[in-house]
Design a protein around this motif. Sequence first.
Motif, mmCIF file in Angstrom:
data_model
loop_
_atom_site.group_PDB
_atom_site.id
_atom_site.type_symbol
_atom_site.label_atom_id
_atom_site.label_comp_id
_atom_site.label_asym_id
_atom_site.label_seq_id
_atom_site.Cartn_x
_atom_site.Cartn_y
_atom_site.Cartn_z
ATOM 1 N N ASP A 155 0.840 -1.202 0.000
ATOM 2 C CA ASP A 155 0.000 0.000 0.000
ATOM 3 C C ASP A 155 0.873 1.248 0.000
ATOM 4 O OD1 ASP A 155 -2.154 -1.694 0.179
ATOM 5 O OD2 ASP A 155 -2.616 -1.247 2.274
ATOM 6 N N ALA A 156 0.318 2.343 -0.501
ATOM 7 C CA ALA A 156 1.022 3.625 -0.473
ATOM 8 C C ALA A 156 1.172 4.120 0.960
ATOM 9 C CB ALA A 156 0.259 4.655 -1.304
ATOM 10 N N ASN A 157 2.306 4.737 1.235
ATOM 11 C CA ASN A 157 2.555 5.324 2.550
ATOM 12 C C ASN A 157 3.042 6.764 2.348
ATOM 13 O OD1 ASN A 157 3.247 6.054 5.120
ATOM 14 N ND2 ASN A 157 4.768 4.446 5.442
ATOM 15 N N PRO A 158 2.116 7.717 2.288
ATOM 16 C CA PRO A 158 2.498 9.107 2.007
ATOM 17 C C PRO A 158 3.482 9.697 3.004
ATOM 18 C CG PRO A 158 0.116 8.798 1.822
ATOM 19 C CD PRO A 158 0.673 7.564 2.457
ATOM 20 N N GLU A 159 3.588 9.116 4.194
ATOM 21 C CA GLU A 159 4.483 9.655 5.219
ATOM 22 C C GLU A 159 5.909 9.128 5.085
ATOM 23 O OE1 GLU A 159 2.754 8.867 8.988
ATOM 24 O OE2 GLU A 159 0.963 10.086 8.614
ATOM 25 N N ALA A 160 6.119 8.176 4.200
ATOM 26 C CA ALA A 160 7.453 7.599 4.033
ATOM 27 C C ALA A 160 8.388 8.586 3.335
ATOM 28 C CB ALA A 160 7.370 6.303 3.231
ATOM 29 N N THR A 161 9.674 8.434 3.549
ATOM 30 C CA THR A 161 10.667 9.289 2.882
ATOM 31 C C THR A 161 11.093 8.715 1.537
ATOM 32 O OG1 THR A 161 12.427 8.170 4.115
ATOM 33 C CG2 THR A 161 11.537 10.205 5.058
ATOM 34 N N ASP A 162 10.971 7.403 1.377
ATOM 35 C CA ASP A 162 11.332 6.753 0.120
ATOM 36 C C ASP A 162 10.205 6.931 -0.898
ATOM 37 O OD1 ASP A 162 12.626 4.899 -1.734
ATOM 38 O OD2 ASP A 162 11.076 3.474 -1.123
ATOM 39 N N PRO A 163 10.486 7.453 -2.098
ATOM 40 C CA PRO A 163 9.430 7.683 -3.108
ATOM 41 C C PRO A 163 8.660 6.426 -3.482
ATOM 42 C CG PRO A 163 11.442 8.836 -3.723
ATOM 43 C CD PRO A 163 11.788 7.962 -2.560
ATOM 44 N N GLU A 164 9.345 5.284 -3.568
ATOM 45 C CA GLU A 164 8.665 4.039 -3.923
ATOM 46 C C GLU A 164 7.658 3.644 -2.851
ATOM 47 O OE1 GLU A 164 8.640 1.607 -6.448
ATOM 48 O OE2 GLU A 164 9.405 3.294 -7.602
ATOM 49 N N THR A 165 8.058 3.775 -1.598
ATOM 50 C CA THR A 165 7.169 3.448 -0.492
ATOM 51 C C THR A 165 6.009 4.433 -0.423
ATOM 52 O OG1 THR A 165 9.087 2.611 0.718
ATOM 53 C CG2 THR A 165 7.071 2.947 1.980
ATOM 54 N N GLN A 166 6.274 5.677 -0.739
ATOM 55 C CA GLN A 166 5.210 6.683 -0.783
ATOM 56 C C GLN A 166 4.151 6.294 -1.812
ATOM 57 O OE1 GLN A 166 6.957 10.471 -1.694
ATOM 58 N NE2 GLN A 166 7.722 10.811 0.380
ATOM 59 N N ALA A 167 4.596 5.875 -2.991
ATOM 60 C CA ALA A 167 3.675 5.589 -4.097
ATOM 61 C C ALA A 167 2.934 4.272 -3.917
ATOM 62 C CB ALA A 167 4.445 5.573 -5.418
ATOM 63 N N GLY A 168 3.631 3.234 -3.433
ATOM 64 C CA GLY A 168 3.007 1.924 -3.333
ATOM 65 C C GLY A 168 2.590 1.404 -4.704
ATOM 66 N N TYR A 169 1.657 0.471 -4.701
ATOM 67 C CA TYR A 169 1.166 -0.130 -5.939
ATOM 68 C C TYR A 169 -0.335 0.095 -6.072
ATOM 69 C CZ TYR A 169 5.754 -2.202 -6.429
ATOM 70 O OH TYR A 169 7.105 -2.362 -6.564
ATOM 71 N N ALA A 170 -0.838 -0.037 -7.291
ATOM 72 C CA ALA A 170 -2.232 0.304 -7.588
ATOM 73 C C ALA A 170 -3.133 -0.925 -7.514
ATOM 74 C CB ALA A 170 -2.336 0.950 -8.968
ATOM 75 N N ALA A 171 -3.807 -1.097 -6.379
ATOM 76 C CA ALA A 171 -4.827 -2.137 -6.236
ATOM 77 C C ALA A 171 -6.096 -1.666 -6.952
ATOM 78 C CB ALA A 171 -5.113 -2.390 -4.765
ATOM 79 N N PHE A 172 -6.828 -2.595 -7.578
ATOM 80 C CA PHE A 172 -8.015 -2.146 -8.323
ATOM 81 C C PHE A 172 -9.145 -3.170 -8.366
ATOM 82 C CE2 PHE A 172 -5.262 -4.267 -11.301
ATOM 83 C CZ PHE A 172 -6.068 -4.865 -12.246
ATOM 84 N N GLY A 173 -9.121 -4.166 -7.492
ATOM 85 C CA GLY A 173 -10.201 -5.145 -7.464
ATOM 86 C C GLY A 173 -9.819 -6.333 -6.595
ATOM 87 N N HIS A 174 -10.687 -7.356 -6.597
ATOM 88 C CA HIS A 174 -10.419 -8.517 -5.758
ATOM 89 C C HIS A 174 -11.103 -9.761 -6.320
ATOM 90 C CE1 HIS A 174 -14.287 -6.951 -4.281
ATOM 91 N NE2 HIS A 174 -14.561 -8.195 -3.940
ATOM 92 N N VAL A 175 -10.568 -10.897 -5.939
ATOM 93 C CA VAL A 175 -11.121 -12.195 -6.354
ATOM 94 C C VAL A 175 -12.405 -12.461 -5.576
ATOM 95 C CG1 VAL A 175 -10.717 -14.686 -6.409
ATOM 96 C CG2 VAL A 175 -8.839 -13.101 -6.921
ATOM 97 N N VAL A 176 -13.474 -12.837 -6.276
ATOM 98 C CA VAL A 176 -14.721 -13.208 -5.614
ATOM 99 C C VAL A 176 -14.978 -14.719 -5.711
ATOM 100 C CG1 VAL A 176 -15.813 -10.955 -5.841
ATOM 101 C CG2 VAL A 176 -16.061 -12.615 -7.687
ATOM 102 N N GLU A 177 -14.354 -15.375 -6.674
ATOM 103 C CA GLU A 177 -14.419 -16.832 -6.790
ATOM 104 C C GLU A 177 -13.098 -17.303 -7.391
ATOM 105 O OE1 GLU A 177 -17.762 -18.320 -9.034
ATOM 106 O OE2 GLU A 177 -19.046 -16.668 -8.358
ATOM 107 N N GLY A 178 -12.601 -18.428 -6.902
ATOM 108 C CA GLY A 178 -11.422 -19.019 -7.521
ATOM 109 C C GLY A 178 -10.116 -18.820 -6.765
ATOM 110 N N MET A 179 -10.179 -18.475 -5.472
ATOM 111 C CA MET A 179 -8.929 -18.377 -4.724
ATOM 112 C C MET A 179 -8.236 -19.736 -4.635
ATOM 113 S SD MET A 179 -7.761 -15.438 -3.905
ATOM 114 C CE MET A 179 -6.519 -15.872 -2.677
#
Length: 232
Positions: A155-179
């Motif tokens: 997840d993004a952490n806006p309080e972090a000093t590292d730019p990568e940690t600040q940005a995190g990754y883009a989650a956009f949905g979830h599995v509802v069947e088939g785990m």
Amino acid sequence: MKRRFVLAAAIPLLLLATGAAPRHSARTTPAPAPIPLADTVRVTMTTELGPIVLDLDGKHAPITTANFLRYVDLKRFDGIVFYRSMHLDWGTPPNGLVQAGLRGVATKILKPIAHEPTSQTGLSHKAGTISMARFAPGTATADFSIMVSDMTGLDANPEATDPETQAGYAAFGHVVEGMDVVRKIWDAPISPTAGEGGLKGQMIEKPVKVLTVRRTPLPATAAATAAAPVSP
């Protein structure tokens, strides 16, 4: 303490060097007419190990969801593979993630999209979440990961000093069947030699093929819930 992981797309070094696909690639398949983006869009990813059904969050992550659906509607995800299985060296298995995508196939890749951090969307990398792979923020195209366990360190952490940690990754949905299918992919044998850098030891020896990815109608109850107004 949150731990960070790489969801980099496995793009050949040649593409990294050129930074662009051949000029003819954008004309190989005409773009379909745009479909209005619903708050929730269901897709079924049929793999050789079984189906994975995902609900994509068009309401909170519209840029990332629309991008994924462009590849779905152009049928550019048909025939891709799950090629990576990350196994964490702590916690209780199954834990980690699996990754799939086009891996930089120039004739199928569309333009990179703007980054939608979880600090903006309100989403989180919980078990079953689908998230975009990328290099720097704003480089995501067609590779994605599905969390096998909670991976909130992505997840993004806006309080972090590292730019990568600040940005995190883009989650956009979830599995509802088939785990269960996701876990089967995670369990696939790993090559001891394939992969470079941090990806070595995470590449699936016999990648799991995705046969098709298609939009799927939402059940009436789910559609009604998605369309319901949110109380203030």
